[in-house]
Design a protein around this motif. Sequence first.
Motif, PDB file in Angstrom:
ATOM      1  N   MET A 163      39.270  39.401  43.235  1.00 42.30           N
ATOM      2  CA  MET A 163      39.002  39.760  41.838  1.00 42.30           C
ATOM      3  C   MET A 163      39.985  40.831  41.362  1.00 42.30           C
ATOM      4  SD  MET A 163      36.540  37.946  40.676  1.00 42.30           S
ATOM      5  CE  MET A 163      35.580  38.685  39.352  1.00 42.30           C
ATOM      6  N   LEU A 164      41.234  40.664  41.710  1.00 38.19           N
ATOM      7  CA  LEU A 164      42.235  41.622  41.273  1.00 38.19           C
ATOM      8  C   LEU A 164      43.320  40.862  40.525  1.00 38.19           C
ATOM      9  CD1 LEU A 164      42.516  43.566  44.637  1.00 38.19           C
ATOM     10  CD2 LEU A 164      41.283  44.304  42.599  1.00 38.19           C
ATOM     11  N   THR A 165      43.704  41.394  39.387  1.00 42.75           N
ATOM     12  CA  THR A 165      44.686  40.680  38.568  1.00 42.75           C
ATOM     13  C   THR A 165      46.066  40.736  39.219  1.00 42.75           C
ATOM     14  OG1 THR A 165      45.335  42.648  37.367  1.00 42.75           O
ATOM     15  CG2 THR A 165      43.449  41.436  36.496  1.00 42.75           C
TER      16      THR A 165
ATOM     17  N   PRO B 258      50.094  41.458  38.740  1.00 46.99           N
ATOM     18  CA  PRO B 258      50.698  42.549  37.959  1.00 46.99           C
ATOM     19  C   PRO B 258      51.015  42.094  36.533  1.00 46.99           C
ATOM     20  CG  PRO B 258      51.972  42.095  39.961  1.00 46.99           C
ATOM     21  CD  PRO B 258      50.916  41.064  39.874  1.00 46.99           C
TER      22      PRO B 258
ATOM     23  N   LEU C 143      40.420  36.290  38.338  1.00 51.15           N
ATOM     24  CA  LEU C 143      40.374  35.131  39.234  1.00 51.15           C
ATOM     25  C   LEU C 143      41.776  34.546  39.432  1.00 51.15           C
ATOM     26  CD1 LEU C 143      37.204  33.413  37.741  1.00 51.15           C
ATOM     27  CD2 LEU C 143      37.380  34.488  39.979  1.00 51.15           C
ATOM     28  N   ARG C 144      42.736  35.161  38.802  1.00 46.71           N
ATOM     29  CA  ARG C 144      44.144  34.712  38.830  1.00 46.71           C
ATOM     30  C   ARG C 144      44.301  33.295  38.286  1.00 46.71           C
ATOM     31  NH1 ARG C 144      47.824  38.220  42.931  1.00 46.71           N
ATOM     32  NH2 ARG C 144      46.702  40.130  42.578  1.00 46.71           N
TER      33      ARG C 144
ATOM     34  N   HIS D 155      22.458  27.791  29.628  1.00 47.61           N
ATOM     35  CA  HIS D 155      22.608  27.260  30.988  1.00 47.61           C
ATOM     36  C   HIS D 155      21.947  28.242  31.955  1.00 47.61           C
ATOM     37  CE1 HIS D 155      24.563  26.211  34.797  1.00 47.61           C
ATOM     38  NE2 HIS D 155      24.743  25.022  34.265  1.00 47.61           N
TER      39      HIS D 155
ATOM     40  N   ALA E 279      22.574  29.126  34.870  1.00 46.96           N
ATOM     41  CA  ALA E 279      23.490  29.980  35.626  1.00 46.96           C
ATOM     42  C   ALA E 279      24.286  30.880  34.694  1.00 46.96           C
ATOM     43  CB  ALA E 279      24.427  29.128  36.476  1.00 46.96           C
ATOM     44  N   SER E 280      25.018  30.300  33.777  1.00 43.49           N
ATOM     45  CA  SER E 280      25.992  31.077  33.007  1.00 43.49           C
ATOM     46  C   SER E 280      25.406  31.731  31.777  1.00 43.49           C
ATOM     47  CB  SER E 280      27.146  30.169  32.580  1.00 43.49           C
ATOM     48  OG  SER E 280      26.700  29.243  31.596  1.00 43.49           O
ATOM     49  N   GLY E 281      24.346  31.198  31.241  1.00 44.22           N
ATOM     50  CA  GLY E 281      23.812  31.711  29.988  1.00 44.22           C
ATOM     51  C   GLY E 281      24.545  31.181  28.763  1.00 44.22           C
ATOM     52  N   TYR E 282      25.673  30.526  28.963  1.00 44.79           N
ATOM     53  CA  TYR E 282      26.377  29.878  27.848  1.00 44.79           C
ATOM     54  C   TYR E 282      25.538  28.695  27.375  1.00 44.79           C
ATOM     55  CZ  TYR E 282      30.859  32.326  28.497  1.00 44.79           C
ATOM     56  OH  TYR E 282      31.853  33.263  28.558  1.00 44.79           O
TER      57      TYR E 282
END
Lengths: 280, 782
Positions: free
Chosen positions: A1-3, A5, A42-43, A187, A189-192
């Motif tokens: 979970m790191l972008t 650069p 999530l790249r 939904h 799971a997502s709530g969307y």
Amino acid sequence: MLTAPFEFRRASTVNEAADWLQQGTEVKLLAGGHSLLPLMKLRLAAPAMVVDISGIPELHGVIAHDGVVTVGAMTRHVEVVKNPLILAEAPLLSQTAAVIGDVQVRNRGTIGGSLCHADTAADLPAAVLALDAQMVVSGPDGVRKIPASEFFVAPFVTALGPQELLVAVEVPSMPSDAVSTYLKRPHPASGYPVIGVACWVGYGGATVRLAITGIGPTVFRAAEAEAYLAAHGLNSSSIGEAARLAAVHAPVEDDITGYKRQLVSVYVSRALQHTAKGKN
Amino acid sequence: MPQVMGQALKRHEDIRLIRGRGQYTDDMTLPGMVYAEMVRSPYAHANILSVDTQAAQAMPGVLAVFTGQDTKDELGLIPTAWIPPNSDLKMTPHPALAFDTVRYVGDAVAVVIAETPYQAQDAADQVQVQYQPLQAVVHPREAVEDGRPQVHAEIDRNIAFHWTVGPDLDAVFQQAEVVVRHEFRQQRLIPNAMEPRAALAQYNNATDELTVWVTTQNPHIHRFLLSGILGIPEHKLRVVAIDVGGGFGSKIACYPDEVVASWAARKLRRAVKWTETRQENFMITSHGRDHVQEVELAGTRDGQIQAIRVKAYSNLGAYLSTAAPGVPTILFGLIINGAYDIPHASADVYGVVTNTTPVDAYRGAGRPEATYLIERMVDLYASQIQMDPVAVREKNLVKAEAFPYTNPFGLQYDSGNYQGTLKIALDMLDYPKLREEQAALRKDGKYIGIGWSTYVEMCGLGPSEVAGAVGFQGGLWESATVRVHPTGKVSVFTGASPHGQGEETTFAQIVGQELGIPVEDIEIVHGDTARISMGWGTYGSRTTAVGGGAIHLATQKVIEKAKKIAAHKLEVSESDVVFEDGMFSVAGVPNRQVSFQAVTLDAYLAWSLPEGVEPALEGTAFYDPKNFTYPFGAHVAVVSVDPDTGDIHLMRYIAVDDVGNIINPMIVEGQIHGGLVQGIGQALYEGAEYDTEGQLLTGSLLDYAVPKARFFPRFETAHTVTPSPHNPLGVKGVGETGAIASTPAIVNAVMDALHPFGIQDLPMPLTPEKVWQAIQQNQGGR
Ligand SMILES: Cc1cc2nc3c(=O)[nH]c(=O)nc-3n(C[C@H](O)[C@H](O)[C@H](O)COP(=O)(O)OP(=O)(O)OC[C@H]3O[C@@H](n4cnc5c(N)ncnc54)[C@H](O)[C@@H]3O)c2cc1C
């Protein structure tokens, strides 16, 4: 979970943001960050440059004039929910924003970000489509307006040019007798929204608008149902047929079991019933 | 001194946890710490052709990139620690980093160590691995068919073990009046502890000691396994679990990640931290359940169950995880008769390897699979013989007089009154009235359903003799040291390793009550192999039954010694001293007394101790329980089903549980609520899906539905108390009951609602689309 650069810029004017956008294709605008940052972490997105547009004064503020409410692109969901002008002139927009995600999401996310991200399952596209809103867009060739009906092109694709940004959304005021509903099936799971139906009736029943999000590849209007209701009036006997028409004509894909059309029918019917109740 | 046992004290640990002051592994920072990032296989099954680390090695901040080739001769294989007897179990060689073949998506092939986590991830993206993809197999019953891809060359037809228990029952089934046959799918679940896994390893050059902070439910088991894999003797290895944010079984196992971080820390002489992302948590941290069960029940026409048998295919994933083989065997097969007095039972279990994430214990571990099977079968049987499901239960439940009851596999159910909990649930529900309402509603096209689950489970895992007999490669006793400091404050060292359950409070209640001192004066120390001599950890709802038992015994030793000193001080014989509410007094002369704290100080000053009594005051006990404990209860769910959408609305949920003596009712309530939510989650929302190529389709919280608080009504709970005779506190265990009991209650309720449509069963989770579709296909039945 790191972008990956990236270079970070803060734009203070629309022109400055536009200039950065013209630097190349790998530039992303950052509004509330609630769609962009998860993708970057999530790249799945790795823009070379991120331009923060939250400090651009022109993107902020809500004003009403000449029967139109103009909502700045940087207006947060929470503000759309509570803003007195929006509540008075275009309550459907507030009703819709009120059920987006959770408190944190509504505190950060923006109307511009949601519309430009154009997630198939976003809530706000249904409201702006039902309200015949216009997207005010600024780009190298100046400012232009795109009707909501032309803005959502495909999942995650809008009519916005690569070097354009959304400045504001112009929403025609709803008539004084308008009654509206936004009915969402989150939904688990997502709530969307699995499906979200935005609808309003006004001008003595002469205008009925039904826009549906979540269930098709993009948000869509239930034009046949709208026409039927405009002709027959919104009442308990017309709702069933309107719901049927909406379901039959819904541009849903991969509906092997028929469940998606069923949901269109049920949710259109329920949204209309709710609206009809408010009408009396 | 107020009573503290049985009081709903607020949780000690919440003072730090709720305020964000907890310390989790990832919160730790050490001087010179560097970060590990794993390079993982995107394929479920492939041969590794080459791993090119050159580009990654040249990236900024990168200290090292290691591949499976680098580690394979330096690290032992990751073993399983449960070898059920008579199962012909074959090991699945599991290297920490794969070097020839990858066997599931997420299998690690290399690790990058860099100065910052960002640099580590950037470089990991640059490691070039060439794979030759192979065909994958994901379904447990398909995996045993001829001609399927083989996950491990040494495991024919992917059958890692075949375990059977019980006699041949063909004759019983042939003669039975009624035989019900059904196939159930226990879907795969993803535990999703709030805190993802993490490990931080530090090597001490001066002492040659390796310290590993790791998210574990059982630090001593971790030390045991890591010691073997890393080749570091136990006295040079310290494993610490500071705050651990939930596990649900997924933090029992020893994983490649902590092995690799430890190895790299020693190699590089730098502290190495590895932290899992939520995405990795879905992909690599052990999953739960995943069975196909072919079940048969034999009974009479008037509702007497005579036999139950199952043939199960249990999906264990790509490698046998630490406790995995015990879950679908011992913890499942031996209790398939549930709470019923069924004379004949047998189980036949295939443990199957597939190209999926390893499967291990998940809240309930085996017992939910057994409970679901029997509770669903009872309902199907009741429906077939047209009896009320409650009547069938009443007829078959083990009678209160029958305890201790020996089940068909020889398990000895400790104590109970199963009818008692059922009766309370019936009253709370007003069952007859609800049945009338149900009938009336059906006439209006409204469908409600009532679902029962009268369960029993076995927990409080211990004793060790049984552990050995069932192939668990460890003991199941527990240790405790109660150390009284000179001022009368107390540190309690426990080998149990609570990670959210609240034992820092309940354990303090035990000691506080027994010593008659304020709970604030007691600190519970757990989760550190350097501070606690030995322990077997927290799982199988054993912490209070076994860990609490040890604490009780250690406390008694303290009291025994203190009593001697008090007698000396009071100048009476020991037998004349009574200890009550923290005061030693002379029997019959209550004003001749001395406080526990004063005695403690005497013990430390040691100016005047009785003959043969050593200075200081502490007690240590190593407690092995007599047997498992058997919590039980009656749960009932009321649901309504919307035929237009297939939506299931949970209207009421009643849980009447008997978990033995209750130390802290609020914590017990919390455990029950949490368990219910997870069990109901399995029934209605959760389900991991793979495609045929072994890609996890439900790989994030966007598509895998962990239940939310708003999905639930207010749970209605009640208790009976039948102490367990198997441990001194009379407790049974409550960590898993909710998850074990609730799943079938919900499904039974939904099937009851769908009865007018002729629907008998649907596979979990009962998603609205599935329910709606079944109604569509069965409209004729309405
Ligand atoms: C946990 C969670 C739950 C959510 N639940 C819901 C939900 O239920 N319903 C729902 O509809 N949404 C939901 N969202 C999405 C949320 O509404 C986002 O805030 C929204 O989609 C994006 O708005 P943003 O301001 O955060 O945009 P950002 O993430 O900053 O940007 C999104 C995209 O739009 C572009 N962009 C932003 N502003 C402009 C502009 N003015 N001009 C041109 N391009 C621009 C960005 O470059 C980026 O590509 C959820 C998000 C999260 C994290």
